[in-house]
Design a protein around this motif. Sequence first.
Motif, PDB file in Angstrom:
ATOM      1  N   CYS A  86       0.799  -0.997   0.034  1.00  0.00           N
ATOM      2  CA  CYS A  86       0.446   0.272  -0.199  1.00  0.00           C
ATOM      3  C   CYS A  86       0.755   1.200  -0.092  1.00  0.00           C
ATOM      4  O   CYS A  86       1.400   1.225   1.026  1.00  0.00           O
ATOM      5  CB  CYS A  86      -1.319   0.120   1.425  1.00  0.00           C
ATOM      6  N   SER A  87       1.191   2.224  -0.753  1.00  0.00           N
ATOM      7  CA  SER A  87       1.618   3.433  -1.371  1.00  0.00           C
ATOM      8  C   SER A  87       0.858   4.088  -0.451  1.00  0.00           C
ATOM      9  O   SER A  87      -0.111   4.899  -1.406  1.00  0.00           O
ATOM     10  CB  SER A  87       2.310   3.145  -2.376  1.00  0.00           C
ATOM     11  N   LEU A  88       1.167   5.106  -0.013  1.00  0.00           N
ATOM     12  CA  LEU A  88       0.665   6.392   1.118  1.00  0.00           C
ATOM     13  C   LEU A  88       1.182   7.790   0.637  1.00  0.00           C
ATOM     14  O   LEU A  88       2.699   7.735   0.787  1.00  0.00           O
ATOM     15  CB  LEU A  88       0.375   6.645   2.136  1.00  0.00           C
ATOM     16  N   LEU A  89       0.412   8.598   0.228  1.00  0.00           N
ATOM     17  CA  LEU A  89       1.928  10.381   0.549  1.00  0.00           C
ATOM     18  C   LEU A  89       0.524  11.394   1.495  1.00  0.00           C
ATOM     19  O   LEU A  89      -0.427  11.568   1.747  1.00  0.00           O
ATOM     20  CB  LEU A  89       1.108  10.489  -1.364  1.00  0.00           C
ATOM     21  N   CYS A 142       0.881  -3.800   5.006  1.00  0.00           N
ATOM     22  CA  CYS A 142      -0.710  -3.931   5.539  1.00  0.00           C
ATOM     23  C   CYS A 142      -1.473  -2.679   6.579  1.00  0.00           C
ATOM     24  O   CYS A 142      -0.364  -2.619   7.190  1.00  0.00           O
ATOM     25  CB  CYS A 142      -1.966  -4.910   5.883  1.00  0.00           C
ATOM     26  N   LEU A 143      -2.539  -2.344   7.352  1.00  0.00           N
ATOM     27  CA  LEU A 143      -3.040  -1.692   8.714  1.00  0.00           C
ATOM     28  C   LEU A 143      -2.685  -2.818   9.717  1.00  0.00           C
ATOM     29  O   LEU A 143      -3.625  -3.626   9.714  1.00  0.00           O
ATOM     30  CB  LEU A 143      -4.008  -1.088   8.451  1.00  0.00           C
ATOM     31  N   ASP A 144      -1.524  -2.396  10.441  1.00  0.00           N
ATOM     32  CA  ASP A 144      -1.403  -3.493  11.536  1.00  0.00           C
ATOM     33  C   ASP A 144      -1.214  -2.614  12.657  1.00  0.00           C
ATOM     34  O   ASP A 144      -1.295  -3.441  13.768  1.00  0.00           O
ATOM     35  CB  ASP A 144      -0.094  -4.841  11.498  1.00  0.00           C
ATOM     36  N   ASP A 145      -1.167  -1.968  12.876  1.00  0.00           N
ATOM     37  CA  ASP A 145      -1.394  -0.834  14.116  1.00  0.00           C
ATOM     38  C   ASP A 145      -2.042   0.687  13.242  1.00  0.00           C
ATOM     39  O   ASP A 145      -2.621   1.182  11.790  1.00  0.00           O
ATOM     40  CB  ASP A 145       0.248  -0.738  13.908  1.00  0.00           C
ATOM     41  N   SER A 146      -2.025   2.054  14.133  1.00  0.00           N
ATOM     42  CA  SER A 146      -2.094   3.197  14.121  1.00  0.00           C
ATOM     43  C   SER A 146      -1.515   4.087  13.419  1.00  0.00           C
ATOM     44  O   SER A 146       0.210   4.401  13.993  1.00  0.00           O
ATOM     45  CB  SER A 146      -2.780   3.999  15.125  1.00  0.00           C
ATOM     46  N   THR A 189      -9.928   3.075   5.450  1.00  0.00           N
ATOM     47  CA  THR A 189      -9.908   1.647   5.323  1.00  0.00           C
ATOM     48  C   THR A 189      -9.687   0.787   2.938  1.00  0.00           C
ATOM     49  O   THR A 189      -9.335   0.239   2.885  1.00  0.00           O
ATOM     50  CB  THR A 189     -11.090   0.388   5.879  1.00  0.00           C
ATOM     51  N   ASP A 190     -10.179   2.636   3.275  1.00  0.00           N
ATOM     52  CA  ASP A 190     -10.690   2.487   1.998  1.00  0.00           C
ATOM     53  C   ASP A 190      -8.890   2.708   0.694  1.00  0.00           C
ATOM     54  O   ASP A 190      -8.656   2.549  -0.270  1.00  0.00           O
ATOM     55  CB  ASP A 190     -11.297   2.783   1.416  1.00  0.00           C
ATOM     56  N   LEU A 191      -8.000   3.207   1.591  1.00  0.00           N
ATOM     57  CA  LEU A 191      -6.672   3.380   1.256  1.00  0.00           C
ATOM     58  C   LEU A 191      -5.559   2.605   1.492  1.00  0.00           C
ATOM     59  O   LEU A 191      -5.025   2.207   1.049  1.00  0.00           O
ATOM     60  CB  LEU A 191      -6.411   4.704   1.900  1.00  0.00           C
ATOM     61  N   CYS A 192      -6.053   1.321   2.192  1.00  0.00           N
ATOM     62  CA  CYS A 192      -5.305   0.249   2.749  1.00  0.00           C
ATOM     63  C   CYS A 192      -6.230  -0.953   3.233  1.00  0.00           C
ATOM     64  O   CYS A 192      -6.749  -0.601   4.352  1.00  0.00           O
ATOM     65  CB  CYS A 192      -3.909   0.612   3.647  1.00  0.00           C
ATOM     66  N   TRP A 193      -5.941  -1.627   3.025  1.00  0.00           N
ATOM     67  CA  TRP A 193      -5.980  -3.326   3.969  1.00  0.00           C
ATOM     68  C   TRP A 193      -5.553  -3.441   5.464  1.00  0.00           C
ATOM     69  O   TRP A 193      -4.929  -2.745   5.638  1.00  0.00           O
ATOM     70  CB  TRP A 193      -6.545  -4.592   2.463  1.00  0.00           C
TER      71      TRP A 193
END
Length: 311
Positions: free
Chosen positions: A159-162, A202-206, A225-229
């Motif tokens: 998951c690539s975020l900016l 993936c989302l495993d923490d805050s 959650t629509d940015l990363c699973w």
Amino acid sequence: MLKKMVYTFIYFGLWLLGGVLSVYKEEEVETISVMEGDSVILNTNVTEKKKDDHILWTFRPQNSETRIAEIYKHIISIYDNEENNERFRGRLQIDEQTGSLTITNINKLHSGLYKVQIISGDVKHKSFSIAVYAPLTIPVISDSPQNPSVSKRSSNQNCSLLCSVLDVSDVSLSWYKGNCLLSSISVSDLNKTISLPLEIECLDDSYSCVVAYSFTNRTAHLNITDLCWTCPGAGQSLFFTLSIIFVCLLLLLVSIVVLVFCHRKNYKQATQEAQTTEEEVSYTDVTFAQRATNVETNGREQAEYSEVHLR
């Protein structure tokens, strides 16, 4: 003789230079950072001004210096109508007891060097350097341009975020996982837009993105959650934790109920036993009956008493 005079002159010069340097050293400059729209109090550290004390405030934005306020013999003068001081109009307040200066609704035009001169028998100086910053906006977290949507990603794609913030200067931008710093950048350019990427499996923490001045910050949390699973098992772990908490609270509640029930039962039983004992207790009367009196037997008096009956 000439040599001695030269040494004396050099010694006197060094002594004079040391005195001048000590005066400049004593006049320390206090640095204050503040955001636009806030109020600032410049303290003189005077507990209570004497009647004849003279306190003068000046402002130097760049090279020129102008007076902006003063107080002398309890007479307060604010110079915010002068040509060079229009930026302060309606914004200056001076404390009559201490001479401290307050600047309200401050903006970038008020950045610069402020000096106060306190004349009370001797002369004291104090300086303040004020830097005014634009208000911080909350960072924006979005998908990286090359990042596919969640529905189009394969199971092995990250998951690539900016994280981005607009029109800032002298700030740092950082990614955090919980309280752990992951990455950070700083910028000193004026009114620049900066971005900081982050790639996770993936989302495993805050996760959070923080934009910060040296004295304050704003934070954006990654909770969409629509940015990363969510990582497999992360939801189960949360459910397990919540279940443990619920069970512990339930056991605590049951224990309290049992303790209250036992206490009430013991109290009721003790009360009943006390009432039964009180009802069964009876008191006896002692009665003495005299059957015979003073019979002479062989020249001696002899008294005979009846039995004691208890009822």
